[in-house]
Write an enzyme that holds these catalytic residues in place. Sequence first.
Site, PDB file in Angstrom:
ATOM      1  N   SER A 177      -9.976  -0.469   6.788  1.00  9.52           N
ATOM      2  CA  SER A 177      -9.401  -0.342   5.441  1.00  9.52           C
ATOM      3  C   SER A 177      -8.679  -1.563   4.892  1.00  9.52           C
ATOM      4  O   SER A 177      -8.326  -1.580   3.717  1.00  9.52           O
ATOM      5  CB  SER A 177      -8.442   0.841   5.393  1.00  9.52           C
ATOM      6  OG  SER A 177      -9.186   2.024   5.275  1.00  9.52           O
TER       7      SER A 177
ATOM      8  N   LYS B 118       0.852  -1.195   0.000  1.00 10.61           N
ATOM      9  CA  LYS B 118       0.000   0.000   0.000  1.00 10.61           C
ATOM     10  C   LYS B 118       0.885   1.242   0.000  1.00 10.61           C
ATOM     11  O   LYS B 118       1.923   1.272   0.676  1.00 10.61           O
ATOM     12  CB  LYS B 118      -0.904  -0.020   1.238  1.00 10.61           C
ATOM     13  CG  LYS B 118      -1.951   1.087   1.268  1.00 10.61           C
ATOM     14  CD  LYS B 118      -2.861   0.943   2.494  1.00 10.61           C
ATOM     15  CE  LYS B 118      -3.934   2.006   2.543  1.00 10.61           C
ATOM     16  NZ  LYS B 118      -4.836   1.838   3.704  1.00 10.61           N
TER      17      LYS B 118
ATOM     18  N   SER C  68      -9.739   1.897   2.565  1.00 12.20           N
ATOM     19  CA  SER C  68      -8.853   2.648   1.707  1.00 12.20           C
ATOM     20  C   SER C  68      -7.803   1.795   0.989  1.00 12.20           C
ATOM     21  O   SER C  68      -7.181   2.271   0.049  1.00 12.20           O
ATOM     22  CB  SER C  68      -8.127   3.719   2.527  1.00 12.20           C
ATOM     23  OG  SER C  68      -7.313   3.119   3.530  1.00 12.20           O
TER      24      SER C  68
HETATM   25  N1  GLN Z   1     -13.380   4.333   6.101  1.00 16.57           N
HETATM   26  C1  GLN Z   1     -12.677   4.677   7.290  1.00 16.57           C
HETATM   27  C2  GLN Z   1     -12.198   6.110   7.228  1.00 16.57           C
HETATM   28  O1  GLN Z   1     -12.379   6.695   6.218  1.00 16.57           O
HETATM   29  C3  GLN Z   1     -11.536   3.731   7.518  1.00 16.57           C
HETATM   30  C4  GLN Z   1     -10.282   4.095   6.833  1.00 16.57           C
HETATM   31  C5  GLN Z   1      -9.113   3.234   7.227  1.00 16.57           C
HETATM   32  O2  GLN Z   1      -9.220   2.206   7.874  1.00 16.57           O
HETATM   33  N2  GLN Z   1      -7.942   3.718   6.870  1.00 16.57           N
HETATM   34  O3  GLN Z   1     -11.663   6.649   8.143  1.00 16.57           O
END
Ligand code: GLN
Length: 447
Positions: free
Chosen positions: A149, A50, A125
């Site tokens: 994410s 990532k 994400s």
């Molecule tokens: N959807 C969540 C957010 O936008 C989780 C994102 C994540 O785990 N990085 O904060």
Amino acid sequence: MITLKEALKLSKDELKKFKEDLKSKIEAKPELNAYLDVNNAGDGVPIAIKDNIQVQDWSVTSGSNILQGYIAPYNATVINKMAKAGLTPFGRTNMDEFAMGSTTESSFYGKTLNPHNSDYVPGGSSGGSAAAVAAGLAIAALGSDTGGSIRQPASFCGIVGMKPTYGRVSRYGLGAYASSLDQIGPMTQNVEDAAILYDIISGHDEKDSTSVNMNDKVSDKLDATRKLKIAVLPKHIENASEDIKKAYELAITELKNAGHEIVERELMDAKFDISAYYITATAEATTNLARYDGIRYGNRVTGTNLEDTFIQTRSNGFGDEVKRRILLGNFVLSSGYYEAYYVKAQKTRHIIKDQYAKIFKDVDLILSPIAPGTAPKFGELKNPMDMYLSDLYSISVNLAGLPALSLPINKGENGMPVGLQLIAKAYDEQTLFDGALSLEKQINYTK
Ligand code: GLN
């Protein structure tokens, strides 16, 4: 695609050939946009990374314009640990900007498509990592999970995604979103590979002050025959779609068939999770993102004076979602509202942690949805609030610091994958993987 377990047995020559083929396969499918960059140097097993995890001398953007052209000066601890185990970073995967989002649409570098159907989002994400593994363009990948994410995109793309207990995996070299919630974890084709990759990246690191001093490993001891006591959440799943409810029923039946004991428990209303999470995460993000000022990192837009340079750099460099969260984070931390929002969120966080501790007094695992439905179509989540609300099943795990693993169960009405998650008590990754392996064998999901 060969598994990580199989790849670890290949010779250097076989790996070299494999990587050349993989690179051509990726280049033949540019529209997927799972990778931002690919590099087949090095002689280890290729792993997709990532784009918020630093690999020395390689660009790292966190999906943001503000870091375009920034080259990582050192390796994240997970990358050094991978190198010792014969694994090489192979490509940078697309992600929501600074890991803020649930669809990978907020990346400055364009959206990533869901390999099952390009009308649908891959989740986020870590959407690039999930799409790469699901499309057969990666053996395995690393993602990061602040509020779902890793697990949610894994579920939307039909792969396995695992978030370790907070402190198990070093965050050194991970671009910080919300430091008290972030964890790096494996995204793989199956549960056993997730355990292998988890073993490789986990363990104590003195460079991360929140790293726990524990180095126990799980993959050699995997045991799908253990009989476990697993809690299900009849009230909690009421907000999920029919697809999720069906998968939930199926998983319960199969867990019973495998000889596990099923008991019913409840969690508090998820609206408290959403509020506590979005206050905590934005407060921490505001602080973490303050360093991107155009002086020390990445892109700069030169203004009329120093303050104007900060303003121009940040106004041009950050996307809308990141700006929204910086505003929200500053608001909840501001002196007039600190007690009313931030402090209250921390108290709520304790209550959320306690409710899990109570359940785990006499159960081994909890079975839960990971998302309220299958992957939405591009543009379906029209306003930010809808997106935040869609995190209702994933974020309490981060607030409580627990380990959880999402695995594919079946397909929904529209043919898109449905995943569910198992949650374990803190530091009990062994039971998490054992239970997940048992469920995976019993379900026998076909891609
Ligand atoms: N959807 C969540 C957010 O936008 C989780 C994102 C994540 O785990 N990085 O904060």
